[in-house]
Structure formats: C-alpha cells, structure tokens
Design a protein around this motif. Structure first.
Motif, PDB file in Angstrom:
ATOM      1  N   GLN A  16       0.567  -0.975   0.110  1.00 21.98           N
ATOM      2  CA  GLN A  16       0.014  -0.170   0.399  1.00 21.98           C
ATOM      3  C   GLN A  16       0.714   1.101  -0.096  1.00 21.98           C
ATOM      4  O   GLN A  16       0.526   1.959  -0.462  1.00 21.98           O
ATOM      5  CB  GLN A  16      -1.247  -0.293   1.342  1.00 21.98           C
ATOM      6  N   TYR A  17       2.248   1.394   0.455  1.00 17.82           N
ATOM      7  CA  TYR A  17       3.032   2.722   1.190  1.00 17.82           C
ATOM      8  C   TYR A  17       3.879   2.385   0.461  1.00 17.82           C
ATOM      9  O   TYR A  17       4.983   3.447   0.127  1.00 17.82           O
ATOM     10  CB  TYR A  17       2.814   2.156   2.291  1.00 17.82           C
ATOM     11  N   GLN A  19       5.507   0.989  -3.423  1.00 17.50           N
ATOM     12  CA  GLN A  19       5.523   0.082  -4.156  1.00 17.50           C
ATOM     13  C   GLN A  19       6.301  -0.673  -4.085  1.00 17.50           C
ATOM     14  O   GLN A  19       7.182  -0.422  -5.162  1.00 17.50           O
ATOM     15  CB  GLN A  19       5.685   2.095  -4.911  1.00 17.50           C
ATOM     16  N   ASN A  92      -3.412   7.234  -5.577  1.00 17.04           N
ATOM     17  CA  ASN A  92      -3.784   8.126  -4.600  1.00 17.04           C
ATOM     18  C   ASN A  92      -3.611   8.902  -5.148  1.00 17.04           C
ATOM     19  O   ASN A  92      -2.549   9.828  -5.009  1.00 17.04           O
ATOM     20  CB  ASN A  92      -3.791   7.318  -3.042  1.00 17.04           C
ATOM     21  N   ASP A  94      -4.597  12.184  -3.936  1.00 21.11           N
ATOM     22  CA  ASP A  94      -4.477  13.042  -2.837  1.00 21.11           C
ATOM     23  C   ASP A  94      -2.751  12.329  -2.474  1.00 21.11           C
ATOM     24  O   ASP A  94      -2.241  14.007  -2.594  1.00 21.11           O
ATOM     25  CB  ASP A  94      -5.112  12.706  -1.522  1.00 21.11           C
ATOM     26  N   THR A  95      -2.137  11.893  -2.296  1.00 19.20           N
ATOM     27  CA  THR A  95      -0.767  11.808  -1.785  1.00 19.20           C
ATOM     28  C   THR A  95       0.456  12.226  -2.981  1.00 19.20           C
ATOM     29  O   THR A  95       1.278  11.803  -3.110  1.00 19.20           O
ATOM     30  CB  THR A  95      -0.367  10.649  -1.125  1.00 19.20           C
ATOM     31  N   GLY A  96      -0.473  11.064  -4.488  1.00 18.18           N
ATOM     32  CA  GLY A  96       0.895  11.126  -5.463  1.00 18.18           C
ATOM     33  C   GLY A  96       1.375   9.145  -5.098  1.00 18.18           C
ATOM     34  O   GLY A  96       2.085   8.906  -6.483  1.00 18.18           O
ATOM     35  N   GLY A  97       0.903   8.353  -4.187  1.00 20.67           N
ATOM     36  CA  GLY A  97       1.633   7.674  -3.841  1.00 20.67           C
ATOM     37  C   GLY A  97       0.948   6.871  -4.874  1.00 20.67           C
ATOM     38  O   GLY A  97      -0.379   6.639  -5.793  1.00 20.67           O
TER      39      GLY A  97
END
Length: 123
Positions: A16-17, A19, A92, A94-97
């Motif tokens: 999820q975080y 990549q 995402n 909102d975060t670009g992730g």
C-alpha cells in the motif's frame, strides 16, 4: 506427457505504501499457499523433491520483481518464479502514491503417477 499438474492455487497481495512489486508478489504467493496442505506426499510415499513448482506473478512492472528472492520463500519442491505484466497500480490522487496489487498462480507438477495406493498407518 512428462509431468502432470496436480494443484493450482491463486492469490492476491499488495503493497500500500512502498510501491514494492516484490513485496506485493510475495504476499500474493503467500495468499495462494496459505490454506494449502499436501498430505498426498506422505499418503503415497512421494518425496517433495519430485514436485516442480511453477509460480507466475502478475504486476504492472514485472522487471521490478526479484524472482530469485521469491523462489526461496516456497517451502517445497523445485521452484521457478516468473513475473509477467498483470496486476494493478492504483494511484492515490491525494498523495501521489501508488498501491501495487499483484496476482499469483502457484502450480505444482509431478511425474505421471499410475496406480497410486494410499499407505495405511499402523495403529
């Protein structure tokens, strides 16, 4: 026919975080085999060394997967892992992730087995 496929399991996994495609693929493989048990080996007197395990993982960046590292995580058999284009990247906004989603197919093959007979345990 030199081998027969006797099991195929499918699974999904994600990161999820970070990549991290290898981490997502490892989780997909773990999901595929988590609920599997192969008592057939003991029941018919086969060695796990006779089993060839072929793993295919699908991710959006197959070149980013460390297939050799994934192969060491499987507990039985002669293992090969290959990464192919598949899975899903979910951005995402909102975060670009990006959440990385991987899919895996774990297949097990044995030489043809004619006349299997279950061994009985002594009381």
């Amino acid at each position: 026919m030199s081998e027969q496929r006797f099991i195929i399991e499918m699974g999904t996994g994600n990161d999820q975080y970070g990549q991290d495609y290898t981490k997502a693929a490892a989780r997909a493989i773990e999901d595929a085999i988590r609920h599997s048990s192969l008592p057939i080996f003991e029941a018919v007197g086969l060695s796990h060394d006779q089993m060839r395990v072929q793993v295919t993982v699908g991710v959006q960046e197959p070149e980013a997967v460390d297939c050799a590292a994934l192969a060491t995580k499987l507990p039985r058999g002669r293992v090969t892992v290959r990464a192919v284009l598949g899975g899903l990247n979910v951005p995402n906004p909102d975060t670009g992730g990006v959440i990385v989603i991987a899919s895996a197919a774990v297949e097990a093959f044995l030489p043809p087995q004619d006349g299997w007979v279950l061994q009985r345990k002594a009381d």
